[in-house]
Write a protein that holds these residues in place. Structure first.
Motif, mmCIF file in Angstrom:
data_model
loop_
_atom_site.group_PDB
_atom_site.id
_atom_site.type_symbol
_atom_site.label_atom_id
_atom_site.label_comp_id
_atom_site.label_asym_id
_atom_site.label_seq_id
_atom_site.Cartn_x
_atom_site.Cartn_y
_atom_site.Cartn_z
ATOM 1 N N PHE A 386 0.819 -1.208 0.000
ATOM 2 C CA PHE A 386 0.000 0.000 0.000
ATOM 3 C C PHE A 386 0.856 1.261 0.000
ATOM 4 O O PHE A 386 2.038 1.245 0.374
ATOM 5 C CB PHE A 386 -0.949 0.013 1.199
ATOM 6 N N THR A 387 0.232 2.351 -0.429
ATOM 7 C CA THR A 387 0.847 3.671 -0.325
ATOM 8 C C THR A 387 -0.214 4.647 0.170
ATOM 9 O O THR A 387 -1.407 4.449 -0.064
ATOM 10 C CB THR A 387 1.437 4.131 -1.672
ATOM 11 N N PHE A 388 0.256 5.688 0.877
ATOM 12 C CA PHE A 388 -0.646 6.586 1.607
ATOM 13 C C PHE A 388 -0.454 8.005 1.074
ATOM 14 O O PHE A 388 0.665 8.524 1.063
ATOM 15 C CB PHE A 388 -0.297 6.508 3.099
ATOM 16 N N TYR A 389 -1.556 8.635 0.640
ATOM 17 C CA TYR A 389 -1.508 10.031 0.204
ATOM 18 C C TYR A 389 -2.312 10.878 1.190
ATOM 19 O O TYR A 389 -3.476 10.595 1.473
ATOM 20 C CB TYR A 389 -2.109 10.200 -1.193
ATOM 21 N N ALA A 390 -1.683 11.938 1.701
ATOM 22 C CA ALA A 390 -2.364 12.917 2.555
ATOM 23 C C ALA A 390 -1.760 14.283 2.270
ATOM 24 O O ALA A 390 -0.652 14.395 1.739
ATOM 25 C CB ALA A 390 -2.225 12.557 4.036
ATOM 26 N N GLN A 391 -2.495 15.343 2.611
ATOM 27 C CA GLN A 391 -2.052 16.692 2.287
ATOM 28 C C GLN A 391 -0.684 17.013 2.890
ATOM 29 O O GLN A 391 0.147 17.657 2.248
ATOM 30 C CB GLN A 391 -3.081 17.713 2.782
ATOM 31 N N HIS A 392 -0.447 16.559 4.131
ATOM 32 C CA HIS A 392 0.838 16.893 4.756
ATOM 33 C C HIS A 392 2.011 16.228 4.052
ATOM 34 O O HIS A 392 3.166 16.636 4.212
ATOM 35 C CB HIS A 392 0.824 16.498 6.241
ATOM 36 N N GLY A 443 -1.748 23.364 -5.714
ATOM 37 C CA GLY A 443 -2.486 22.448 -6.578
ATOM 38 C C GLY A 443 -1.568 21.628 -7.463
ATOM 39 O O GLY A 443 -1.796 20.428 -7.678
ATOM 40 N N GLU A 444 -0.498 22.253 -7.980
ATOM 41 C CA GLU A 444 0.450 21.531 -8.831
ATOM 42 C C GLU A 444 1.217 20.484 -8.021
ATOM 43 O O GLU A 444 1.463 19.366 -8.507
ATOM 44 C CB GLU A 444 1.414 22.531 -9.473
ATOM 45 N N LYS A 445 1.586 20.830 -6.793
ATOM 46 C CA LYS A 445 2.259 19.838 -5.936
ATOM 47 C C LYS A 445 1.339 18.662 -5.655
ATOM 48 O O LYS A 445 1.790 17.505 -5.612
ATOM 49 C CB LYS A 445 2.691 20.487 -4.625
ATOM 50 N N SER A 446 0.040 18.938 -5.456
ATOM 51 C CA SER A 446 -0.922 17.856 -5.225
ATOM 52 C C SER A 446 -0.959 16.914 -6.419
ATOM 53 O O SER A 446 -1.001 15.681 -6.251
ATOM 54 C CB SER A 446 -2.323 18.436 -4.989
ATOM 55 N N ARG A 447 -0.922 17.455 -7.624
ATOM 56 C CA ARG A 447 -0.970 16.617 -8.821
ATOM 57 C C ARG A 447 0.286 15.761 -8.940
ATOM 58 O O ARG A 447 0.217 14.594 -9.335
ATOM 59 C CB ARG A 447 -1.161 17.493 -10.070
ATOM 60 N N VAL A 448 1.439 16.340 -8.612
ATOM 61 C CA VAL A 448 2.690 15.561 -8.649
ATOM 62 C C VAL A 448 2.632 14.429 -7.623
ATOM 63 O O VAL A 448 2.988 13.279 -7.920
ATOM 64 C CB VAL A 448 3.902 16.474 -8.371
ATOM 65 N N ALA A 449 2.171 14.737 -6.403
ATOM 66 C CA ALA A 449 2.097 13.717 -5.354
ATOM 67 C C ALA A 449 1.135 12.604 -5.745
ATOM 68 O O ALA A 449 1.404 11.419 -5.483
ATOM 69 C CB ALA A 449 1.673 14.354 -4.034
ATOM 70 N N LEU A 450 0.021 12.955 -6.370
ATOM 71 C CA LEU A 450 -0.939 11.938 -6.809
ATOM 72 C C LEU A 450 -0.348 11.080 -7.924
ATOM 73 O O LEU A 450 -0.562 9.859 -7.961
ATOM 74 C CB LEU A 450 -2.230 12.609 -7.286
ATOM 75 N N ALA A 451 0.392 11.705 -8.828
ATOM 76 C CA ALA A 451 1.049 10.931 -9.892
ATOM 77 C C ALA A 451 2.041 9.942 -9.281
ATOM 78 O O ALA A 451 2.135 8.782 -9.724
ATOM 79 C CB ALA A 451 1.754 11.876 -10.864
ATOM 80 N N VAL A 453 1.843 8.561 -6.327
ATOM 81 C CA VAL A 453 1.069 7.485 -5.690
ATOM 82 C C VAL A 453 0.659 6.446 -6.727
ATOM 83 O O VAL A 453 0.796 5.233 -6.506
ATOM 84 C CB VAL A 453 -0.170 8.072 -4.992
ATOM 85 N N LEU A 454 0.174 6.911 -7.867
ATOM 86 C CA LEU A 454 -0.320 5.977 -8.873
ATOM 87 C C LEU A 454 0.815 5.270 -9.617
ATOM 88 O O LEU A 454 0.596 4.244 -10.253
ATOM 89 C CB LEU A 454 -1.219 6.723 -9.864
ATOM 90 N N LEU A 455 2.024 5.814 -9.533
ATOM 91 C CA LEU A 455 3.182 5.166 -10.151
ATOM 92 C C LEU A 455 3.889 4.200 -9.210
ATOM 93 O O LEU A 455 4.822 3.511 -9.593
ATOM 94 C CB LEU A 455 4.190 6.234 -10.600
ATOM 95 N N SER A 456 3.460 4.148 -7.968
ATOM 96 C CA SER A 456 4.210 3.412 -6.947
ATOM 97 C C SER A 456 4.105 1.897 -7.087
ATOM 98 O O SER A 456 4.792 1.173 -6.385
ATOM 99 C CB SER A 456 3.701 3.818 -5.562
ATOM 100 N N GLN A 457 3.241 1.407 -7.956
ATOM 101 C CA GLN A 457 2.983 -0.024 -8.142
ATOM 102 C C GLN A 457 2.360 -0.664 -6.913
ATOM 103 O O GLN A 457 2.368 -1.891 -6.763
ATOM 104 C CB GLN A 457 4.262 -0.777 -8.539
#
Length: 650
Positions: A386-392, A443-451, A453-457
């Motif tokens: 698993f991987t965890f995405y949060a604002q902090h 907002g741009e940092k959020s998009r990078v962090a989400l990318a 997460v989805l690349l983490s396999q």
């Protein structure tokens, strides 16, 4: 009330607005939309008088008052109680209250007739302004926005930025300006508070302008959409869903006009090129050259709905059970979050964890992640990664990396071309990929962090408020990515459109238990409404028993679709009713498929250039299209009714 005329505003050499106009009338409810960076917040600041336009003017009627909720208010602090801060809205009443207190204090030592007369006069004005009810009004609005009674007398400085923003919103609502401007009001609200604000805005007597990326909020509050695009303010009558339909129709018409004009231009240019050397054709050639020069060019349609053309995959398949809690408890001192709760998540579950702030959603997510100690048992399933995405976690981005380097760090097996494709999905193109993380917006940092997460396999994702700071286009991209994602995830979000688009099960915390509804958010809401338990949505009431479909201690079928779980009827009469209802469902599904085919065929015809040269044909197709759409809506509604009957009889 407010007239914006030929407005122009420049950021350096770039025209943010170029000859834009708009008339804001009393009682209008406007949703101001557009991509990030198009100038929505700038327009609100110009209307408020903070910024001045470079050209054009903004005219306001003499009695127009403006209340502006903006993100700058997050930093406001005060040692006064939140109730006192909210009651600052009643400026005249507060002045009169001070006078009353001073007169009463003076009368204790010097009782005179003129003081009695003065007190009576001041009290009459205070009463006429409803001064005796202002505290109850302030308390009602603050509690509607999520504060409990004990909070009202606590100093504002003790609250976080999001809660301070709610206090400032309460103050604005109490002021009742003739124009209320709300810049991203739902960013710091939980679901019950969002629904409360929706109802308040719906009944608000003045005009409202809302900048929001929450589609459901716009659908439920506005009657007009103003789109900021190309430096103009384009008006659409209706809510956001109507805007999407109307925008698609306008785009079809514009696309047809553009293609027709381009064909005409090419034909004219061929004529000029062929006969420009012939003296006998010189007049015709010159005529066509002049016609091209005078032609008002139709712009090509720009598709602002980015599509994800990348599959986010993982290499390790998990076992059947992804995650289990058994007899788990969690408390912070006297504050109990979870109390002997058990829940199971299976492979393929797409879960939205919803509810009011303070109920422990983020805590529950950390419990799942194993970063929060608990009493009881927590088990990750076989091969679960698993991987965890949060604002902090935006702070964990390496600010000295560029975008490519940051994604390469997340997944070193991907080529630069693949990483560029992923970044393109998240609206970073060309040289954007070489930007340093430190220069990006939130907002741009959020998009990078989400990318990342989805690349983490990872085959299991934990996402805490992933849509915060994302515009509608970015939210749409995230929806597409999660819909394509083949693993499992738990998402905490207050964005109802987002939740409905990506979740096949709902988790909610009630009575310190994590409970499950095995269906979509719309189905969950319908279940709540049908049983008269709307308070369960706001999580302010206790439900004595779980719904028949709900279970918290055992897993549901992998697809999470409650409507497919048809059990045997308990009587011969019920069997007949069930068969009849199922037959009706099948017939309606066939009808819906047929109507959808006709709708698609008609849309294709409407997009053909030759149609726009035949006004009679265009009108006929539009009438046919409207009729098919109406029948499709009716058939869909009947299908939903029939499916509910099947579910009840099953």
């Amino acid at each position: 009330m407010i007239a914006i005329t030929n407005l122009s505003y420049y950021l350096g050499d770039r025209a943010l607005y170029d000859g834009a106009s708009l008339h804001i009338k009393p009682k209008m409810k406007i949703g101001l939309i557009g991509l990030n960076g198009t100038g929505k917040s700038t327009l609100l600041r110009m209307i408020d008088g903070e910024y001045q336009p470079d050209e054009g003017r903004i005219s306001k009627s003499g009695d127009c008052t403006i209340g502006f909720l903006n993100q700058d208010l997050l930093s406001y602090q005060s040692d006064e109680s939140i109730l006192a801060v909210a009651m600052q809205a009643f400026e005249r009443q507060n002045q009169l209250q001070v006078q009353i207190d001073n007169i009463l204090h003076e009368m204790e030592h010097n009782y005179r007739d003129e003081l009695v007369d003065k007190l009576a006069k001041v009290q009459d004005e205070f009463d006429a302004l409803d001064g005796y009810t202002i505290q109850s009004k302030a308390e009602a609005i603050l509690e509607g926005l999520g504060f409990v009674t004990d909070d009202l007398h606590r100093p504002l400085r003790l609250f976080s930025g999001g809660w301070r923003m709610r206090v400032m919103l309460a103050k604005l609502l109490l002021q009742k300006p003739s124009l209320l401007m709300l810049d991203e009001p739902t960013n710091h609200l939980d679901l019950p508070s969002i629904q409360w604000v929706e109802k308040y805005v719906q009944s608000y007597e003045g005009a409202v302008i809302v900048v929001s990326h929450d589609r459901a909020f716009l659908d439920n509050t506005v009657d007009t959409i103003v789109e900021v695009s190309g430096g103009k303010l384009n008006l659409y009558s209706g809510n956001y869903s109507y805007y999407l339909e109307e925008k698609a129709l306008r785009n079809d018409i514009q696309r047809g006009a553009f293609e027709n004009q381009q064909a005409k231009i090419k034909q004219t240019e061929r004529f000029i090129e062929r006969f420009k050397a012939k003296a006998t054709k010189s007049k015709q050639v010159q005529s066509r050259v002049k016609a091209l020069d005078k032609m008002e060019v139709v712009d090509a349609v720009v598709d602002e709905n980015a599509k994800v053309h990348f599959r986010f995959q993982f290499t390790t398949q998990p076992g059947r059970h992804v995650f289990q809690l058994e007899d788990a408890s969690k408390a912070y001192g006297d504050k109990v979050i979870l109390d002997h709760t058990s829940i199971t998540m299976e492979r393929g579950d797409k879960i939205a964890l919803i509810g009011a702030n303070g109920r422990g959603k983020s805590t529950a997510l950390r419990v799942v992640a194993g970063t929060e100690p608990i009493e009881g048992k927590r088990r990750l399933g076989h091969n679960v990664m698993f991987t965890f995405y949060a604002q902090h976690q935006l702070e964990s981005l390496n600010i000295n990396h560029n975008l490519l380097e940051e994604l390469k760090y997340a997944n070193s097996t991907k080529t630069e071309t693949e990483l560029r494709t992923v970044l393109g999905c998240f609206l970073f193109s060309g040289d954007d990929v070489f930007k340093k993380i430190k220069v990006l917006s939130g907002g741009e940092k959020s998009r990078v962090a989400l990318a990342k997460v989805l690349l983490s396999q990872a085959n299991f994702l934990l996402l805490d408020e992933p849509t915060n700071h994302l515009d509608m286009q970015s939210v749409n991209i995230l929806i597409q990515a999660l819909q394509q994602y083949e693993g499992s995830y738990i998402v905490v979000s207050h964005d109802r459109y987002f939740v409905e688009s990506i979740a096949n099960k709902i988790w909610y915390i009630e009575d310190h238990q994590i409970k499950e509804y095995p269906g979509t958010y719309v189905e969950y809401e319908r279940w709540i409404e049908e049983r008269g338990l709307q308070s369960a949505v706001s999580e302010k009431a206790t439900v004595s028993s779980a719904p028949p479909q709900v279970k918290s201690n055992q897993a549901t079928n992998n697809n999470g679709n409650a409507q497919k779980n048809i059990n045997k009827a308990t009587s011969a009469e019920d069997v007949q009713k069930l068969k009849k209802a199922k037959k009706q469902v099948e017939e309606l599904e066939a009808t819906i498929n047929n109507l959808e085919s006709k709708k698609s065929e008609t849309e294709a015809k409407l997009a053909q250039p030759e149609v726009y040269n035949d006004s009679a044909k265009l009108a006929e197709l539009n009438r046919f299209y409207a009729d098919v759409k109406k029948k499709l809506d009716q058939a869909t509604e009947s299908w939903e009714t029939a499916m509910m009957e099947v579910e009840e009889l099953g």
